[in-house]
Structure formats: C-alpha cells, structure tokens
Design a protein around this motif. Structure first.
Motif, PDB file in Angstrom:
ATOM      1  N   GLU A  43       0.874  -1.171   0.000  1.00 44.59           N
ATOM      2  CA  GLU A  43       0.000   0.000   0.000  1.00 44.59           C
ATOM      3  C   GLU A  43       0.910   1.219   0.000  1.00 44.59           C
ATOM      4  N   ARG A  44       1.036   1.823  -1.155  1.00 48.09           N
ATOM      5  CA  ARG A  44       1.984   2.925  -1.366  1.00 48.09           C
ATOM      6  C   ARG A  44       3.397   2.439  -1.021  1.00 48.09           C
ATOM      7  N   TYR A  45       4.052   3.062  -0.085  1.00 45.75           N
ATOM      8  CA  TYR A  45       5.431   2.681   0.252  1.00 45.75           C
ATOM      9  C   TYR A  45       5.507   1.707   1.430  1.00 45.75           C
ATOM     10  N   LEU A  46       4.372   1.246   1.916  1.00 39.23           N
ATOM     11  CA  LEU A  46       4.339   0.311   3.042  1.00 39.23           C
ATOM     12  C   LEU A  46       3.826  -1.055   2.606  1.00 39.23           C
ATOM     13  N   ALA A  47       4.076  -2.027   3.435  1.00 35.12           N
ATOM     14  CA  ALA A  47       3.620  -3.394   3.160  1.00 35.12           C
ATOM     15  C   ALA A  47       2.201  -3.584   3.685  1.00 35.12           C
ATOM     16  N   GLY A  48       1.272  -2.809   3.182  1.00 30.79           N
ATOM     17  CA  GLY A  48      -0.120  -2.899   3.606  1.00 30.79           C
ATOM     18  C   GLY A  48      -0.458  -1.882   4.683  1.00 30.79           C
ATOM     19  N   ALA A  49      -1.708  -1.874   5.070  1.00 36.94           N
ATOM     20  CA  ALA A  49      -2.203  -0.939   6.088  1.00 36.94           C
ATOM     21  C   ALA A  49      -1.597  -1.242   7.451  1.00 36.94           C
ATOM     22  N   ASP A  50      -1.455  -0.209   8.264  1.00 39.53           N
ATOM     23  CA  ASP A  50      -0.858  -0.354   9.597  1.00 39.53           C
ATOM     24  C   ASP A  50      -1.514  -1.457  10.419  1.00 39.53           C
ATOM     25  N   ALA A  51      -2.828  -1.469  10.436  1.00 40.29           N
ATOM     26  CA  ALA A  51      -3.546  -2.450  11.261  1.00 40.29           C
ATOM     27  C   ALA A  51      -3.259  -3.879  10.817  1.00 40.29           C
ATOM     28  N   PHE A  52      -3.159  -4.105   9.517  1.00 38.33           N
ATOM     29  CA  PHE A  52      -2.889  -5.451   9.014  1.00 38.33           C
ATOM     30  C   PHE A  52      -1.460  -5.887   9.312  1.00 38.33           C
ATOM     31  N   ARG A  53      -0.510  -4.963   9.174  1.00 38.51           N
ATOM     32  CA  ARG A  53       0.888  -5.297   9.490  1.00 38.51           C
ATOM     33  C   ARG A  53       1.032  -5.604  10.971  1.00 38.51           C
ATOM     34  N   ALA A  54       0.381  -4.802  11.805  1.00 34.70           N
ATOM     35  CA  ALA A  54       0.432  -5.035  13.253  1.00 34.70           C
ATOM     36  C   ALA A  54      -0.209  -6.378  13.605  1.00 34.70           C
ATOM     37  N   GLN A  55      -1.298  -6.712  12.954  1.00 37.99           N
ATOM     38  CA  GLN A  55      -1.967  -7.989  13.229  1.00 37.99           C
ATOM     39  C   GLN A  55      -1.081  -9.160  12.856  1.00 37.99           C
ATOM     40  N   ASP A  56      -0.363  -9.053  11.741  1.00 36.76           N
ATOM     41  CA  ASP A  56       0.569 -10.119  11.355  1.00 36.76           C
ATOM     42  C   ASP A  56       1.636 -10.327  12.427  1.00 36.76           C
ATOM     43  N   VAL A  57       2.174  -9.239  12.944  1.00 35.42           N
ATOM     44  CA  VAL A  57       3.198  -9.338  13.996  1.00 35.42           C
ATOM     45  C   VAL A  57       2.616 -10.020  15.226  1.00 35.42           C
ATOM     46  N   MET A  58       1.455  -9.574  15.662  1.00 42.52           N
ATOM     47  CA  MET A  58       0.834 -10.157  16.855  1.00 42.52           C
ATOM     48  C   MET A  58       0.481 -11.628  16.640  1.00 42.52           C
ATOM     49  N   ASP A  59      -0.060 -11.941  15.481  1.00 40.38           N
ATOM     50  CA  ASP A  59      -0.413 -13.334  15.192  1.00 40.38           C
ATOM     51  C   ASP A  59       0.821 -14.225  15.225  1.00 40.38           C
ATOM     52  N   ALA A  60       1.909 -13.751  14.635  1.00 33.58           N
ATOM     53  CA  ALA A  60       3.138 -14.552  14.605  1.00 33.58           C
ATOM     54  C   ALA A  60       3.723 -14.738  16.005  1.00 33.58           C
ATOM     55  N   LEU A  61       3.742 -13.675  16.786  1.00 34.66           N
ATOM     56  CA  LEU A  61       4.329 -13.752  18.126  1.00 34.66           C
ATOM     57  C   LEU A  61       3.484 -14.546  19.113  1.00 34.66           C
ATOM     58  N   CYS A  62       2.183 -14.580  18.902  1.00 36.02           N
ATOM     59  CA  CYS A  62       1.292 -15.263  19.839  1.00 36.02           C
ATOM     60  C   CYS A  62       0.989 -16.711  19.445  1.00 36.02           C
ATOM     61  N   ASP A  63       1.407 -17.129  18.278  1.00 38.80           N
ATOM     62  CA  ASP A  63       1.131 -18.488  17.812  1.00 38.80           C
ATOM     63  C   ASP A  63       2.171 -19.462  18.371  1.00 38.80           C
ATOM     64  N   PRO A  64       1.744 -20.398  19.209  1.00 40.24           N
ATOM     65  CA  PRO A  64       2.708 -21.316  19.826  1.00 40.24           C
ATOM     66  C   PRO A  64       3.364 -22.294  18.839  1.00 40.24           C
ATOM     67  N   THR A  65       2.820 -22.397  17.616  1.00 42.90           N
ATOM     68  CA  THR A  65       3.414 -23.291  16.628  1.00 42.90           C
ATOM     69  C   THR A  65       4.529 -22.609  15.839  1.00 42.90           C
ATOM     70  N   ILE A  66       4.718 -21.323  16.044  1.00 43.46           N
ATOM     71  CA  ILE A  66       5.774 -20.584  15.341  1.00 43.46           C
ATOM     72  C   ILE A  66       6.971 -20.440  16.268  1.00 43.46           C
ATOM     73  N   ASP A  67       8.135 -20.816  15.766  1.00 42.56           N
ATOM     74  CA  ASP A  67       9.356 -20.807  16.564  1.00 42.56           C
ATOM     75  C   ASP A  67      10.227 -19.575  16.330  1.00 42.56           C
ATOM     76  N   ALA A  68      10.072 -18.928  15.192  1.00 39.60           N
ATOM     77  CA  ALA A  68      10.865 -17.741  14.875  1.00 39.60           C
ATOM     78  C   ALA A  68      10.088 -16.867  13.917  1.00 39.60           C
ATOM     79  N   VAL A  69      10.412 -15.582  13.935  1.00 41.52           N
ATOM     80  CA  VAL A  69       9.735 -14.610  13.068  1.00 41.52           C
ATOM     81  C   VAL A  69      10.811 -13.917  12.239  1.00 41.52           C
ATOM     82  N   LEU A  70      10.540 -13.860  10.959  1.00 39.86           N
ATOM     83  CA  LEU A  70      11.474 -13.210  10.043  1.00 39.86           C
ATOM     84  C   LEU A  70      10.755 -12.123   9.292  1.00 39.86           C
TER      85      LEU A  70
END
Length: 70
Positions: A43-70
């Motif tokens: 979305e323009r110069y960002l990787a999507g809307a702020d709320a969606f990017r923040a949700q991806d971060v939270m989903d990745a950090l809170c998912d117990p099946t994910i061991d690392a975030v890149l």
C-alpha cells in the motif's frame, strides 16, 4: 521448527523473487515456512495498512506453533 515470514514495514518487489529465494533456502535448511496473511501486501510505500501489518506481527508472536519470526 516453523518460521513465520512477515513484512512489518516496506514491501518487497514481487518481481525481485527475494521472498521465494529466501523461502527455498529456509526449506533447504529444514525449516517449515509460514507466510503471514499480509506478508506480500503493498500500500503505497508500506507493506499494507498499519492495522494489518500489526496484526501479522501479533499473530506470529502469539502463535505457539511458530518458533521464529522473520
């Protein structure tokens, strides 16, 4: 181990093939790769809307099946 891939700031140009090269390398090393919902968004110069990017971060950090975030 599972690695989540997300884009918390700027998007990567899809034509560069960088995401696919990185995914292939991680899989060669024996990792499972999970693309977060908005990892390839743009979305323009960002990787999507702020709320969606923040949700991806939270989903990745809170998912117990994910061991690392890149």
């Amino acid at each position: 181990s599972t690695i989540a891939i997300l884009s918390p700031s700027a998007p990567t140009a899809p034509e560069s093939g960088l995401f696919e090269k990185g995914e292939a390398l991680l899989k060669e090393l024996g990792f499972r790769v999970r693309w977060m919902a908005n990892a390839r968004a743009a979305e323009r110069y960002l990787a999507g809307a702020d709320a969606f990017r923040a949700q991806d971060v939270m989903d990745a950090l809170c998912d117990p099946t994910i061991d690392a975030v890149l």
